[in-house]
Design an enzyme around this catalytic site. Structure first.
Site, PDB file in Angstrom:
ATOM      1  CD  GLU A 361     -79.037  36.235  14.904  1.00  0.00           C
ATOM      2  OE1 GLU A 361     -80.202  35.861  15.082  1.00  0.00           O
ATOM      3  OE2 GLU A 361     -78.681  37.419  14.998  1.00  0.00           O
ATOM      4  CG  HIS A 385     -83.554  35.983   8.718  1.00  0.00           C
ATOM      5  ND1 HIS A 385     -83.658  37.253   8.184  1.00  0.00           N
ATOM      6  CD2 HIS A 385     -83.148  36.154  10.001  1.00  0.00           C
ATOM      7  CE1 HIS A 385     -83.327  38.142   9.114  1.00  0.00           C
ATOM      8  NE2 HIS A 385     -83.016  37.495  10.229  1.00  0.00           N
ATOM      9  CD  GLU A 386     -82.861  33.398  12.393  1.00  0.00           C
ATOM     10  OE1 GLU A 386     -81.803  33.937  12.758  1.00  0.00           O
ATOM     11  OE2 GLU A 386     -83.963  33.985  12.404  1.00  0.00           O
ATOM     12  CG  HIS A 389     -78.456  36.466  11.368  1.00  0.00           C
ATOM     13  ND1 HIS A 389     -78.119  37.794  11.395  1.00  0.00           N
ATOM     14  CD2 HIS A 389     -79.798  36.412  11.604  1.00  0.00           C
ATOM     15  CE1 HIS A 389     -79.212  38.522  11.647  1.00  0.00           C
ATOM     16  NE2 HIS A 389     -80.244  37.709  11.768  1.00  0.00           N
ATOM     17  CD  GLU A 408     -81.732  40.744  12.572  1.00  0.00           C
ATOM     18  OE1 GLU A 408     -82.114  40.124  11.568  1.00  0.00           O
ATOM     19  OE2 GLU A 408     -81.334  40.161  13.603  1.00  0.00           O
ATOM     20  CG  ASP A 465     -85.618  43.393  24.352  1.00  0.00           C
ATOM     21  OD1 ASP A 465     -84.932  43.002  23.397  1.00  0.00           O
ATOM     22  OD2 ASP A 465     -85.642  42.814  25.464  1.00  0.00           O
TER      23      ASP A 465
HETATM   24  N1  BES Z   1     -81.731  37.936  15.530  1.00  0.00           N
HETATM   25  C1  BES Z   1     -83.106  37.914  15.221  1.00  0.00           C
HETATM   26  C2  BES Z   1     -83.983  37.755  16.426  1.00  0.00           C
HETATM   27  C3  BES Z   1     -83.800  38.842  17.463  1.00  0.00           C
HETATM   28  C4  BES Z   1     -83.671  40.157  17.118  1.00  0.00           C
HETATM   29  C5  BES Z   1     -83.774  38.491  18.795  1.00  0.00           C
HETATM   30  C6  BES Z   1     -83.489  41.127  18.103  1.00  0.00           C
HETATM   31  C7  BES Z   1     -83.593  39.466  19.761  1.00  0.00           C
HETATM   32  C8  BES Z   1     -83.462  40.790  19.413  1.00  0.00           C
HETATM   33  C9  BES Z   1     -83.430  36.816  14.213  1.00  0.00           C
HETATM   34  O1  BES Z   1     -82.449  36.610  13.271  1.00  0.00           O
HETATM   35  C10 BES Z   1     -84.643  37.252  13.448  1.00  0.00           C
HETATM   36  O2  BES Z   1     -84.567  38.229  12.774  1.00  0.00           O
HETATM   37  N2  BES Z   1     -85.721  36.510  13.566  1.00  0.00           N
HETATM   38  C11 BES Z   1     -86.951  36.811  12.885  1.00  0.00           C
HETATM   39  C12 BES Z   1     -87.133  35.958  11.672  1.00  0.00           C
HETATM   40  C13 BES Z   1     -86.716  36.562  10.394  1.00  0.00           C
HETATM   41  C14 BES Z   1     -87.156  35.714   9.225  1.00  0.00           C
HETATM   42  C15 BES Z   1     -87.117  37.980  10.165  1.00  0.00           C
HETATM   43  C16 BES Z   1     -88.111  36.495  13.816  1.00  0.00           C
HETATM   44  O3  BES Z   1     -87.873  36.060  14.924  1.00  0.00           O
HETATM   45  O4  BES Z   1     -89.241  36.720  13.421  1.00  0.00           O
HETATM   46 ZN    ZN Z   2     -82.259  38.218  11.953  1.00  0.00          ZN
END
Ligand code: BES
Ligand code: ZN
Length: 714
Positions: A361, A385-386, A389, A408, A465
């Site tokens: 996002e 989703h994005e 955010h 999230e 992570d």
């Molecule tokens: N912000 C997250 C991605 C993220 C989370 C990057 C934690 C680094 C650390 C992003 O908004 C996200 O949740 N992406 C999901 C998609 C969503 C539809 C659940 C993904 O990447 O799968």
């Molecule tokens: Zn997210």
């Protein structure tokens, strides 16, 4: 000092004097405990509010009151974690010195694969005295630290600094002594730090020309969430510090450079010497460091809505414009729920296949994986989703990564609301049912007693992570859905969401702040005992599945369950599947329903190779490659049954894209099968440089756990 890696100027004078903690309150503020209803009204001067801009510190007075009221329900430790103000994943100490503005001036050097230049950090004393500025860095070479106000003079004032050795999270603390003239509370200094990134930069992925889709020019992209921004710039790499930023970046002429800010228009780029172009960027809204993002490559943009362009390499742009054509509808649907979109532009950038996430996002410019390009818009909920955010996460931000569910879980909830408003309420409920299963899978993976399965996991010494899973998404959004049902449904909950965004936008919060605000917003209901049954302690702190499963509309999942039952009956009676099943069984299924069917099959004991082959014969699962969600599950199903062609298919799939959601489970499946472990690992090693550094590290860790598991059982 043995921990000092390098230093500049003279030694840092450590200040050990601790000033009394000041308490600030955003007035008026009301607080209610679950038991008794108490209202507290405080006020703070405007200047105090501006200095801290952080409601939790603002709520310290209310906090001690809360501790007394709820001590019977929460332990002291839980109470402290609910209102945590210290981010253990960062060396920054915003209670003494806080960053107010970031300006980046960098050259993107594709030959050396580094960013080189300086950052100007405008910082403000939030506690009188001589505390040094404490910054996070990761594998950076620091060249010089000066007072930027003196930069134009012939001898800029050097500021003493020292860089410590890396700690457990791999980051190194950089201490900068601020000029003595800046000891007063509220005084500001702009610190200029000249530096170069290194090949160990975990946020940066450099792709050679031949690794890109069109092979026209090399490519750079960044991924800073959660704690990787410090490998791109020295900064207070904690979500508890938010500030606007500006930037000027040079790239080889012919390239486009984009950032999580206003995107380049004609006037924001200039030709400079040496065959380079300089791009200027401005992000006027206060954001945390993890939202600073850069992409540079041979990019093309296409307008897809009044405030949206899609950016990608040339051969991808048209496909992307089609896939994401609902973007403006999603934004408008979100605006109806949580109020106006505040970031001006909402662009999308389709990254090269090694992008490690589905979406990220980055403000004004969401980054997405090309694995969403199914050709039928079936995976576009990632964009919903994005977009969500933009309110929850980017405007309203978790104070520390232990409260990640506030980013999230809220965003998943909002995403589902958008899906519901565009495709009907049953689709929203279906998404929650899918989410509940994903939650179960994550909890099975970590173990039901793992602290990482709590909504507020303890992250002492843990890299976010390593804690990443569906838990904050699905336990968090289910909790909100549960609260929604208690207050009287979606439409009664909606004004709360709007007020929540209004209240916390621009600042950061913890779960305690959320709980307080929720109970004060619904004070009447609270006093009527509507929330008496809410087991806050279990929802927030207990590992494992949540205490309550909300009731969902099962209409869309019923047909999936009926078919699953039929398949399993046939399997257990050893019937010939191809005789009793037919393609028509799934003829009316949406791709979400097909994904759900595969997920359910995956939750059951492995089937025989013959059963899997028959399922494929009837439903043509192996042919459904355009939809990566389906393809991924098919490969897993086959690998569970030991189907060799699925192992080869998986090897192929994990070299075509590097999205962790897909590559980590597939590698884990390979590593988990003794006949594939060695070959799977060799495959990973061969392709390691294809992956983003974060993905590379995580797959490496997964391999180590698999090996440890094998040696524990032999
Ligand atoms: N912000 C997250 C991605 C993220 C989370 C990057 C934690 C680094 C650390 C992003 O908004 C996200 O949740 N992406 C999901 C998609 C969503 C539809 C659940 C993904 O990447 O799968
Ligand atoms: Zn997210």
């Amino acid at each position: 000092m043995s921990s000092v890696l390098s230093r500049g100027g003279f030694s840092v004078r450590q200040c050990l004097r601790i000033s009394p903690v000041r308490s600030f309150l955003n007035a008026p503020y009301r607080h209610f405990s679950a038991r008794s209803v108490v209202s507290v009204v405080y006020s703070a001067s405007g200047s105090q509010k501006n200095q801290l801009r952080c409601p939790s510190s603002a709520l310290r007075g209310a906090h001690s009151l809360h501790s007394r009221l709820s001590s019977t329900m929460l332990s002291q430790d839980q109470e402290a974690r609910l209102r945590q103000t210290v981010d253990k994943t960062s060396f920054a100490d915003p209670t003494t010195v806080r960053c107010n503005h970031v300006h980046l001036k960098l050259d993107v050097d594709f030959d050396a694969k580094v960013l080189r230049g300086h950052v100007d950090l405008t910082v403000e004393r939030t506690r009188e005295g001589s505390d040094p500025l404490k910054l996070d860095t990761r594998a950076l070479s620091i060249h010089e630290v000066t007072d930027a106000a003196t930069a134009s003079s012939s001898a800029a004032t050097a500021l003493p600094w020292e860089l410590e050795k890396p700690g457990v999270l791999g980051t190194s603390r950089l201490l900068v002594t601020l000029p003595e003239s800046s000891a007063a509370l509220g005084s500001k200094v702009t610190v200029r730090i000249s530096y170069t990134t290194s090949s160990e930069a975990t946020a940066l992925q450099w792709l050679d020309t031949n690794q890109t889709a069109d092979k026209e020019m090399p490519y750079l992209f960044t991924q800073c969430q959660a704690i990787h921004a410090s490998s791109m710039l020295p900064c207070q790499d904690t979500p508890s510090v938010k500030c606007p930023y500006t930037a000027e970046l040079t790239v080889p002429t012919g390239m486009t450079c984009l950032m999580s800010a206003t995107n380049p228009g004609g006037e924001s780029q200039e030709q400079i010497d040496g065959g380079r172009t300089r791009f200027h960027f401005k992000q006027t809204i206060a954001i945390p460091s993890y939202l600073i993002a850069i992409a540079a490559g041979k990019l093309y943009g296409k307008k897809i809505g009044v405030r949206s362009n899609v950016w990608a390499e040339k051969s991808v742009v048209e496909k992307a414009a089609f896939e994401f054509s609902e973007t403006e509808d999603f934004i408008q649907a979100a605006e109806k729920i949580v109020g106006p979109y505040q970031w001006g532009q909402y662009d999308l950038l389709v990254l090269p296949p090694s992008f490690p996430y589905g979406g990220m996002e980055n403000p004004c410019l969401t980054f997405v994986t090309p694995t969403l390009l199914a050709g039928d818009r079936s995976l576009s909920s990632v964009v919903a989703h994005e977009i969500s955010h933009s309110w929850t996460g980017n405007l309203v931000t978790n104070r520390t990564w232990e409260h990640f569910w506030l980013n999230e879980g809220f965003t998943r909830y909002l995403e589902n609301r958008i899906v519901g408003s565009l495709y009907g309420e049953p689709r929203r409920h279906f998404a929650f049912i899918e989410g509940w299963k994903a939650l179960q899978n994550s909890i099975d993976h970590f173990g039901a007693s793992s602290p990482l399965t709590a909504l507020i996991p303890p992250l002492d010494g843990i890299d976010p992570d390593d804690a990443f899973s569906s838990v904050p998404y699905e336990k968090g959004s289910s909790f909100l859905f549960y609260l929604e049902t208690l207050v009287g449904g979606r439409d009664v909950f909606e004004p709360f969401l709007r007020a929540y965004v209004e209240k916390f936008q621009g600042i950061t919060l913890t779960s305690g702040d959320f709980q307080d605000f929720f109970l004060s917003f619904f004070a009447d209901k609270a006093s009527q005992g509507v929330f008496d049954a809410v087991d806050w302690e279990r929802w927030f702190f207990a590992p494992g599945m949540p205490p309550v499963k909300p009731e969902y509309d099962t209409s869309l999942v019923l047909v999936v369950e009926q078919l699953l039952e039929k398949i399993e009956k046939l399997m257990s009676s050893k019937a010939v599947l191809t005789e009793s099943l037919s393609p028509a069984d799934i003829g009316d299924f949406s791709s979400c329903q097909l994904v759900e069917l595969l997920d359910r099959l995956l939750r059951h004991p492995p089937y025989t190779q013959d059963m899997v082959a028959q399922l494929d014969q009837v439903y043509a699962l192996s042919a459904a490659k355009h939809n990566t969600e389906v393809h991924f599950r098919w490969l897993r199903l086959g690998m569970r049954a030991g189907v060799e062609s699925c192992f080869h298919g998986a090897k192929d799939f994990v070299t075509k894209q590097g999205r962790m959601k897909f590559v980590r489970p597939l590698y884990r499946d390979m590593f988990g099968n003794s006949s594939w472990l060695t070959e799977g690992h060799a495959h990973f090693q061969t392709h390691a440089m294809f992956y983003h550094p974060i993905a590379r590290t995580m797959i490496g860790k997964d391999h180590q756990s698999a090996v440890a598991k094998v040696s524990a059982t032999t």
